[in-house]
Design a protein around this motif. Sequence first.
Motif, mmCIF file in Angstrom:
data_model
loop_
_atom_site.group_PDB
_atom_site.id
_atom_site.type_symbol
_atom_site.label_atom_id
_atom_site.label_comp_id
_atom_site.label_asym_id
_atom_site.label_seq_id
_atom_site.Cartn_x
_atom_site.Cartn_y
_atom_site.Cartn_z
ATOM 1 N N ASP A 10 13.513 32.130 -26.028
ATOM 2 C CA ASP A 10 14.280 33.355 -25.500
ATOM 3 C C ASP A 10 14.809 34.284 -26.727
ATOM 4 O OD1 ASP A 10 13.452 32.188 -23.205
ATOM 5 O OD2 ASP A 10 15.603 32.006 -22.378
ATOM 6 N N ASP A 11 15.387 35.589 -25.944
ATOM 7 C CA ASP A 11 15.635 36.577 -26.551
ATOM 8 C C ASP A 11 15.121 37.277 -27.710
ATOM 9 O OD1 ASP A 11 18.061 35.870 -24.859
ATOM 10 O OD2 ASP A 11 19.030 34.518 -26.399
ATOM 11 N N LEU A 14 16.332 40.749 -29.544
ATOM 12 C CA LEU A 14 17.819 40.563 -29.666
ATOM 13 C C LEU A 14 18.219 41.263 -30.896
ATOM 14 C CD1 LEU A 14 20.185 39.769 -27.696
ATOM 15 C CD2 LEU A 14 20.479 37.532 -28.927
ATOM 16 N N LEU A 37 13.116 40.739 -24.904
ATOM 17 C CA LEU A 37 14.245 41.365 -23.987
ATOM 18 C C LEU A 37 14.016 42.741 -24.113
ATOM 19 C CD1 LEU A 37 17.167 40.644 -22.688
ATOM 20 C CD2 LEU A 37 18.021 40.901 -25.015
ATOM 21 N N GLY A 40 16.811 45.103 -25.793
ATOM 22 C CA GLY A 40 17.356 44.464 -26.966
ATOM 23 C C GLY A 40 17.311 45.481 -27.895
ATOM 24 N N HIS A 61 11.760 38.987 -20.509
ATOM 25 C CA HIS A 61 13.317 38.208 -20.392
ATOM 26 C C HIS A 61 14.063 39.382 -19.569
ATOM 27 C CE1 HIS A 61 16.033 35.245 -21.184
ATOM 28 N NE2 HIS A 61 16.854 35.936 -22.162
ATOM 29 N N ALA A 63 16.903 41.540 -17.770
ATOM 30 C CA ALA A 63 18.259 41.345 -18.025
ATOM 31 C C ALA A 63 19.141 42.496 -17.088
ATOM 32 C CB ALA A 63 18.536 41.881 -19.522
ATOM 33 N N GLY A 66 24.776 41.253 -20.337
ATOM 34 C CA GLY A 66 24.539 41.276 -21.648
ATOM 35 C C GLY A 66 25.311 42.653 -22.295
ATOM 36 N N HIS A 132 17.706 36.915 -18.307
ATOM 37 C CA HIS A 132 18.588 36.915 -19.230
ATOM 38 C C HIS A 132 19.971 35.787 -18.735
ATOM 39 C CE1 HIS A 132 20.565 37.018 -23.060
ATOM 40 N NE2 HIS A 132 21.389 38.294 -22.838
ATOM 41 N N HIS A 228 16.258 28.617 -28.408
ATOM 42 C CA HIS A 228 17.038 30.021 -29.117
ATOM 43 C C HIS A 228 17.074 29.836 -30.381
ATOM 44 C CE1 HIS A 228 18.316 29.545 -24.853
ATOM 45 N NE2 HIS A 228 18.452 30.920 -24.559
ATOM 46 N N TRP A 246 22.258 29.069 -33.823
ATOM 47 C CA TRP A 246 20.726 29.598 -33.875
ATOM 48 C C TRP A 246 19.776 28.867 -35.008
ATOM 49 C CZ3 TRP A 246 20.065 33.530 -30.319
ATOM 50 C CH2 TRP A 246 21.536 34.242 -29.684
#
Length: 279
Positions: A10-11, A14, A37, A40, A61, A63, A66, A132, A228, A246
Amino acid sequence: MTRLLVINADDMGLTPGVCRAVARAHADGVVTSTSVLAVGTAFEQAAAAVRDAGDLALGAHLAIVGEDRPLLSAREVPTLVDREGRFPLSYRTVVARGAAGRIDADDVAREFRAQLERVRGIGVPVTHLDTHQHTHLWPAVAAVVVDLAREAGIRCVRLPGSRRRGPLGAGVRLLAGRLRRRLDRSGVVTTGAYAGLDEAGHLDGERFAGVLQRLTDEGAATAEVNTHPGEAGDPELARFDWGYRWADELAMLTAPSARTTVEQRGWRLGTFADVAEAA
């Protein structure tokens, strides 16, 4: 019996570091799919990484929460943003606003449609939708996501789950049951099992092995593990107060033991396109 496992990162988008980590987790590890995203700050890096990867499956993803701003203006989506045109930081605000009838589903649909179009502009087929902070567990958001999947011809939507005790876990299980029934009625496909919400940001080697053992014991033919990955010391991650480790997830995903664990448990790696085909 061989079962189908999607390991999704995911993400993507970002931060540039997250983009590099996802690309590495795919090239050198077991990640087969990513969710980009659209809002992002590193979206363009994400798009380039997905195109360069060749066989990294792509999801959107979506959103409405966030630290990053929506694609549309506050005038276009007034019930989704504050006075400064920003999303709320947490899914809890979405739930509270939704319960009070203060979120307009049309606003959600407009913003999600804009985000999906940006992701589709990458030029790689979109295999699935997710959100998200899993906001599509909330019924009003779920309806928008499922309708958008059908409208766009996207066959798969993530079905999150939780094994936590207490109100949060019980709430997730209740809403996930409703989401599964909505997906079934709409003919939208999902995996038979899922892991990653409870372990988010803390999926090291030991937890990954435990997750795969649980998924194997449950006997589902298809499953998703939601991950992630990120880079150690990424300064741009400091603004996200999530407590994620992470780099530990990246290390786990690129360790040879991860692929060995997948194979020993009788799984084959695949994507949401494979899940749709299997269905």
